[in-house]
Design a protein around this motif. Structure first.
Motif, PDB file in Angstrom:
ATOM      1  N   ARG B 100       0.923  -1.155  -0.093  1.00 45.27           N
ATOM      2  CA  ARG B 100      -0.255  -0.111  -0.067  1.00 45.27           C
ATOM      3  C   ARG B 100       0.613   1.516  -0.068  1.00 45.27           C
ATOM      4  N   GLU B 103       2.232   1.710  -3.445  1.00 43.75           N
ATOM      5  CA  GLU B 103       0.654   2.222  -4.162  1.00 43.75           C
ATOM      6  C   GLU B 103       0.526   3.655  -4.052  1.00 43.75           C
ATOM      7  N   PHE B 109       4.578   3.461  -9.399  1.00 42.07           N
ATOM      8  CA  PHE B 109       3.876   2.569 -10.958  1.00 42.07           C
ATOM      9  C   PHE B 109       3.233   3.790 -11.629  1.00 42.07           C
ATOM     10  N   LEU B 142      -2.563  -5.605  -5.281  1.00 37.64           N
ATOM     11  CA  LEU B 142      -2.302  -4.736  -6.270  1.00 37.64           C
ATOM     12  C   LEU B 142      -2.219  -4.727  -7.231  1.00 37.64           C
ATOM     13  N   ARG B 145      -5.467  -4.688  -8.619  1.00 39.49           N
ATOM     14  CA  ARG B 145      -5.785  -2.901  -8.970  1.00 39.49           C
ATOM     15  C   ARG B 145      -5.613  -1.708  -9.716  1.00 39.49           C
ATOM     16  N   GLU B 146      -4.146  -1.940 -10.073  1.00 38.09           N
ATOM     17  CA  GLU B 146      -3.103  -0.991 -10.762  1.00 38.09           C
ATOM     18  C   GLU B 146      -3.236  -1.938 -12.132  1.00 38.09           C
TER      19      GLU B 146
END
Lengths: 130, 428
Positions: B100, B103, B109, B142, B145-146
């Motif tokens: 997190r 992120e 990212f 992750l 989500r990304e």
């Protein structure tokens, strides 16, 4: 020393499981996975015209408790010839019935093993078209 | 090779006084606790319990000092600086927090647009198939989500990482490389440095899950080339509920917190807050003070016995266990050779197809663990929270024995007896 869990009838069902085969024609088919060990089991049920179970089988490998549980549960579903359980009866089965059927003390660590076939049955009931 | 004086060591662990015939071969799940760790925690609760970084009274200062001195001990233990150590509730929390934090930082990212000719330039995460769920699943989430791709390095020879495959998988698209330092199933001590060098060559971050390694083999974050590294206290003689997230100083300083609350702020208004310096920024709320003090004591104890001595001792045991297990008919061992093994052996008792004697019968890992447990031999059965690895091994579950400083050869003999007993019970 608490080896009572491996009573002779449990070991016997494990060595020579009953109803261990695939059913090509079935009315219920469900699967279960034991999250603690990854063992998988599939259960098949065929109902007769009178709505009673005529065939109940399973496939899968696992520990003695899960195998004996599946062997005994499929026996129980079929009952004596002509006296199989009804669909309504299957829906009423509860974990307690499985523990009494096994007749041994199931510790928290073995609940998933004992209920593997039962979960597969419930999965089949859930999948069944109404 | 010399072995530790287990008689003396066992005296340091009250569990062996309480459970006199305990054969504990499950340290990879959690280790036992020495009295010095209990005393340290008890000392906090009985003589200077107070919150840290707040009280201006003597006890408060004492608690703060003990907490910070634990941080310093842990830092020294893995070749880090105290400001590079974030105290967490365990490896799982460390791993989740870290993902997190990375992120939230936004800098790691940047969503890559489609390339010049429309080819996908999506960023990638490279992990190994040996990862524990605590490492793998936060990365999977992750990735979801990304919109990143996640690639797993397979197992190669001798239950090690396939480094040739890793070389091909780690490319300029790679943003994170994650690797477990010691596999909790196979015992393999991985050449993390080799992966770290590959990662750094392409500008990726190297994250190391050292949970089964710290306190078992010497660990030095700099030598490993780790950018981030985490572990739990409870697998290295510390209490449960405490763990560590190491982050390289410059990297940690650039990251925002991902858990918010008291003790991490510089300035707070009704609308927003700014963060205090790292590592405090990552320790919101009242931490596990007693746990940290216990972990500090565990590290001091391990230092006194000597991690290298412990590893040498465990190697002797691992080698002895390999020898004894090999004599069981129909056994399949899933473990790195002793030279690369942290002290963990997984196995299945498949039995022989046409078993002629009772001692050739197969036994499911769960049944084995239960029968062993009935003889007070504690081993593990299951997928060990490493399902992708089990899938590549082609088994749903294994039995696992793991060794630590308090184990002796007699423990392995007891395991072998338990296996034989189970085979007798399961004979056709």
């Amino acid at each position: 020393m608490d080896e009572e869990i491996y009573k002779e009838n449990i070991l016997d069902h494990n060595r020579n499981p009953h109803n261990r085969e695939v059913l090509d024609e079935y009315d219920l088919r469900g699967g279960g996975t034991n999250p603690t060990c990854g063992d998988e089991l599939e259960l098949f049920v065929k109902l007769g015209e009178d709505g009673k179970v005529t065939h109940a089988t399973f496939l899968g490998s696992g520990c003695a408790i899960s195998q004996a549980g599946a062997s005994m549960l499929t026996d129980k579903l079929k009952g004596l010839p002509g006296q199989g359980m009804t669909l309504a009866g299957l829906k009423l089965l509860a974990p307690g019935d499985i523990y009494s059927m096994l007749g041994i003390h199931i510790s928290p660590g073995r609940v998933n093993c004992a209920l593997l076939a039962y979960r597969a049955l419930n999965d089949g009931l859930k999948n069944a078209k109404a | 090779m010399s072995m530790l004086d287990t008689k003396a060591i066992k005296k340091d662990f009250p569990i062996f006084e309480h459970e006199k015939d305990l054969v504990y071969l499950d340290s990879a799940a959690t280790s036992q606790t020495p009295q010095v760790v209990l005393d340290a925690m008890n000392g906090y609760y009985t003589s200077f319990r107070s919150n840290i970084h707040r009280g201006l009274y003597k006890m408060g200062e004492e608690a703060s000092e003990a907490y910070e001195s634990a941080r310093a001990s842990v830092a020294r233990f893995i070749g880090a600086a105290p400001e590079e150590i974030v105290l967490t509730s365990g490896a799982t929390a460390s791993s989740n927090m870290l993902v997190r934090m990375l992120e939230e930082s936004g800098s790691i990212f940047p969503r890559t647009p489609l390339g010049f000719q429309g080819e996908s330039l999506e960023d990638e995460i490279v992990a190994t198939v040996m990862e524990h769920h605590a490492s793998l699943i936060p990365l999977q989430e992750l990735a979801k989500r990304e919109g990143l791709a996640i690639k797993l390095v397979p197992v190669g020879l001798a239950y090690g990482i396939d480094y040739d495959a890793a070389e091909k998988l780690i490319t300029p698209k790679t943003k994170i490389v994650a690797c477990v330092l010691a596999s909790n199933v196979l015992g393999t001590i991985n050449d993390v440095r080799r992966l770290a060098d590959l990662a750094h060559k392409v500008g990726a971050l190297m994250i190391v899950d050292a949970t089964e390694a710290v306190g078992h083999i010497p660990v030095d974050v700099k030598k490993l080339g780790a950018d981030f590294l985490y572990f739990s206290g409870h697998k290295m003689l510390g209490p449960t509920g405490i763990g560590v997230l190491y982050g390289r100083k410059d990297l940690l300083e650039a990251l925002p917190p991902s858990v918010f609350g008291g003790g991490i702020v510089e300035k707070v208004t009704g609308e927003s807050a700014t963060w205090t310096s790292s590592p405090k920024r990552f320790e919101a709320g009242t931490p596990n003070i007693a746990g940290a003090i216990g972990l500090g004591a565990a590290v001091e104890y391990l230092g006194k016995v000597g991690v290298e001595n412990i590893h040498a001792h465990v190697r002797e045991l691992t080698s002895y266990a390999f020898e004894k297990l090999a004599q069981i008919p129909g056994i399949h061992v899933f473990a790195a050779p002793v030279e690369q093994n942290v002290g963990i052996i997984s196995f299945t008792i498949d039995g022989l197809p046409a078993a002629a004697t009772a001692l050739q019968a197969g036994v499911h890992p769960h049944d084995l663990a239960q029968i062993a447990g009935d003889s007070n031999v504690a081993i593990r059965a299951g997928h060990h929270c490493a399902a992708p690895l089990m899938q590549t091994l082609g088994v749903p579950a294994t039995a696992r024995a793991s060794f630590y400083l308090y184990n002796e050869k007699a423990d392995i003999d007891a395991l072998i007896e338990a296996i034989k007993k189970a085979q007798m019970m399961f004979a056709k």
